[in-house]
Design a protein around this motif. Structure first.
Motif: not given
Length: 321
Positions: A62-65, A73-76, A111-113
């Motif tokens: 899990v990261t910043e976009v 919003v973050i990014l999986i 990847k999913t936002r």
């Protein structure tokens, strides 16, 4: 592959969706908190992995976009072929600032936002990117976000932005909770409330006094004798993994609340069944499945439904916080 889910999506008449039927076991009370275990049904649960577990096992991140970050919003990134279940209200800490998930999501491979809210107003760390699993939202924050998202979904057309919450409401809730419990944080971080000197030991006393059966797949919660909320999962194994964090959230709300007379099992079952009698709407969720919501003048409820299965459903009395 990046699942943006930015296409305008109207509320859908698909379904009809029927709020899960529940059977409650005997309540357990500790100080001002009473928990009724939901003990019927086994469901599935074997064809997805909890996001927090996947992050811990390093099969997902899990990261910043991006390098600059984007507060809501973050990014999986799912490096497996198995969907990952993130639970509404769970916190991810680190990166530029701590965030909490606005909705329950099922993220497929790639990847999913994910729509999130900041739970740490006073920090924005340059260069930081990765998150780790943290604690769980306080009930006041969960309630503020549910009200905010319900209002947003009535006016916003974009399929992703429908799940944004009012950041100011969340910060105000964290500020009020911090003052209420005598907790302080240099960055106004929600998770630090749980470990503050004024909270840690009294909260542990409440939590240690709550036990639920092994087959529990959800709970109905009363604070000071007043029914306030419920969380329902598809399978006891899923509930068991997330329950310690949710329990601390409910326990926090019961601090300084005098023990009330718990409602009967019949009254609690009637309470948790109420969303089935209210109007509902369904919207394609981010990732996989549908976000389904029920609303009345005194109840807000939502669920992530995938393949006609309720993976996670939650409800609140509007005056719960």
């Amino acid at each position: 592959m990046l699942n943006r889910n930015h296409s305008p999506q109207p509320d859908s008449p698909a379904g009809p969706y029927r709020w899960p039927e529940v059977r409650l076991g005997a309540p357990c009370t500790s100080v001002g908190l009473t928990v009724f275990p939901i003990v019927n049904g086994q469901g599935g649960g074997g064809d997805y992995i909890l996001l927090a577990d996947a992050v811990e096992k390093n099969i997902a991140t899990v990261t910043e976009v991006n390098r600059g970050g984007d507060i809501p919003v973050i990014l999986i990134e799912n490096r497996t072929k198995t969907p990952l279940l993130g639970i509404q209200g769970e916190e991810y800490i680190g990166a530029k600032q701590n965030r909490t998930l606005n909705i329950s999501v099922l993220a497929g491979p790639g990847k999913t936002r994910i729509p999130v809210t900041c739970a740490e107003q006073g920090r924005w760390a340059p260069g930081a990117s990765n998150f780790s699993a943290g604690t769980y939202e306080t009930m006041a924050v969960r309630m503020a976000k549910n009200i905010s998202i319900a209002d947003t979904k009535k006016s916003v057309k974009d399929g992703f932005a429908k799940f944004f919450a009012d950041q100011g409401l969340v910060w105000n809730s964290i500020r009020r909770d911090s003052a209420r419990y005598g907790a302080s944080s240099p960055t106004m971080a929600m998770n630090e409330m749980y470990e503050s000197a004024q909270v840690k030991d009294p909260l542990a006393e409440i939590v240690d006094g709550i036990e639920v059966p092994a087959d529990t797949r959800g709970v109905v919660v009363a604070i000071g004798g007043r029914l306030v909320a419920a969380d329902i999962f598809e399978h006891p194994n899923v509930f068991g993994c997330i329950w310690p964090r949710i329990l601390r959230s409910y326990g926090l709300s019961a601090l300084h609340v005098k023990k009330g007379v718990p409602p009967s099992v019949e009254v609690a079952e009637a309470f948790v069944s109420r969303p089935g009698a209210t109007a509902w709407s369904a919207t394609p969720s981010v990732g996989m499945g549908e976000d389904v919501r029920w609303e009345s003048k005194d109840i807000l409820a939502s669920a992530l439904v995938w393949q006609e299965r309720f993976l996670h459903a939650t409800m609140f009395s509007r005056d719960a916080a």
